[in-house]
Design an enzyme around this catalytic site. Sequence first.
Site, PDB file in Angstrom:
ATOM      1  CE  LYS A 157      -0.247   1.689  -0.544  1.00 40.39           C
ATOM      2  NZ  LYS A 157      -0.053   0.801  -1.490  1.00 40.39           N
TER       3      LYS A 157
HETATM    4  N1  PMP Z   1       5.166  -0.005  -4.461  1.00 38.27           N
HETATM    5  C1  PMP Z   1       3.930  -0.320  -4.630  1.00 38.27           C
HETATM    6  C2  PMP Z   1       3.477  -0.485  -6.063  1.00 38.27           C
HETATM    7  C3  PMP Z   1       3.299  -0.364  -3.223  1.00 38.27           C
HETATM    8  O1  PMP Z   1       2.018  -0.567  -3.444  1.00 38.27           O
HETATM    9  C4  PMP Z   1       4.063  -0.381  -1.925  1.00 38.27           C
HETATM   10  C5  PMP Z   1       3.155  -0.687  -0.699  1.00 38.27           C
HETATM   11  N2  PMP Z   1       2.658   0.604  -0.256  1.00 38.27           N
HETATM   12  C6  PMP Z   1       5.240  -0.002  -2.071  1.00 38.27           C
HETATM   13  C7  PMP Z   1       6.017  -0.112  -3.316  1.00 38.27           C
HETATM   14  C8  PMP Z   1       6.177  -0.015  -0.571  1.00 38.27           C
HETATM   15  O2  PMP Z   1       5.842   1.177  -0.042  1.00 38.27           O
HETATM   16  P1  PMP Z   1       5.840   1.304   1.507  1.00 38.27           P
HETATM   17  O3  PMP Z   1       7.073   1.016   1.998  1.00 38.27           O
HETATM   18  O4  PMP Z   1       5.519   2.730   1.831  1.00 38.27           O
HETATM   19  O5  PMP Z   1       4.673   0.401   2.091  1.00 38.27           O
END
Ligand code: PMP
Length: 314
Positions: free
Chosen positions: A161
Amino acid sequence: MHHLSKVKWIWQDGNIVPWEDATVHVMTHSLHYGVSLFEGIRSYRRTDGFVDIFRLNDHIDRLFNSAALFHIKIPFSKQNLVNACVQVVEKNHLANGYIRPIVYLGPESMAVSAPGASVHVAIATFEWGECLATVSMRPNRRCKTSTFFRGNAGSSFFRAKVAGHYTTAYLAKHEAARQGYDEAILLDGNGLLTEANSENLFIVFKGVLKTPPDWSTILPGLTREFIMTIAEELGVPVQECSIGRDAMLLADEVFLTGTYAEISPVTEIDDVCINSGEPGPITTALSQKLREVVCLGSKHPVHGHLFAPTQVNK
Ligand code: PMP
């Protein structure tokens, strides 16, 4: 992220500092080249008075994985950062909140590979609303398939991320918003579905829940994983598989998942109504189950980090 006003304190490199003082130098490496690793974490006020920081340890694990993929050594232990998140939530008297830890590189190097750059960590928080399933799931979400692709497998480490990946999200979201849509859905270079801007994508087809696999170019979301777990518990078969755009348009239900979005029903894509145009029964059941775990304190092995707040803003 616009409700910043009620939050006074930010954790930065081991200290709690006033919001105004949590600054970086204009030559900070991450500002120039997009190499900062971050997380988005939710805290919820439960009906029993406890605060639940949803999957806090898993978020901190993912932050360390993101950093490792970029050869960045975080100068704190995982436990330090878990404690720091709780500390900054407590210090701001947050209950329903959003927590943003970020790891970034300092101003010592202008080379892209950042030799000798210092590594910093900050944890900011925001006031955030109640669990969406408590208020009402946001219906009528109209999405658009973006003209921008979510990377090619060989062009980055998509499990990280990292801020740089969000340039595509920015472009896709602006494109969708300019054309009057709520959200963009991104394909990969082969025309297969990946995810939305910052949410993972699910479809329901003939009672089976399907989602693009975590070996594709998605960020494997923690909400995604949790939804797959609770779907199985509810007896809904789950498949990670390649999904084409046509299958999505013909699906019985489509929804997005993420820390911020929780479960967000998609009722129209590219001007085509998904089924009846209303959030479907599986979407609704999963949303209720999520709410039971995060707000009502229903016991679940995938639980959050619970603590009893000393004082909360509201
Ligand atoms: N995809 C991306 C590109 C994101 O930024 C996020 C948010 N973190 C998610 C999916 C969803 O991930 P999560 O459920 O861990 O927030």
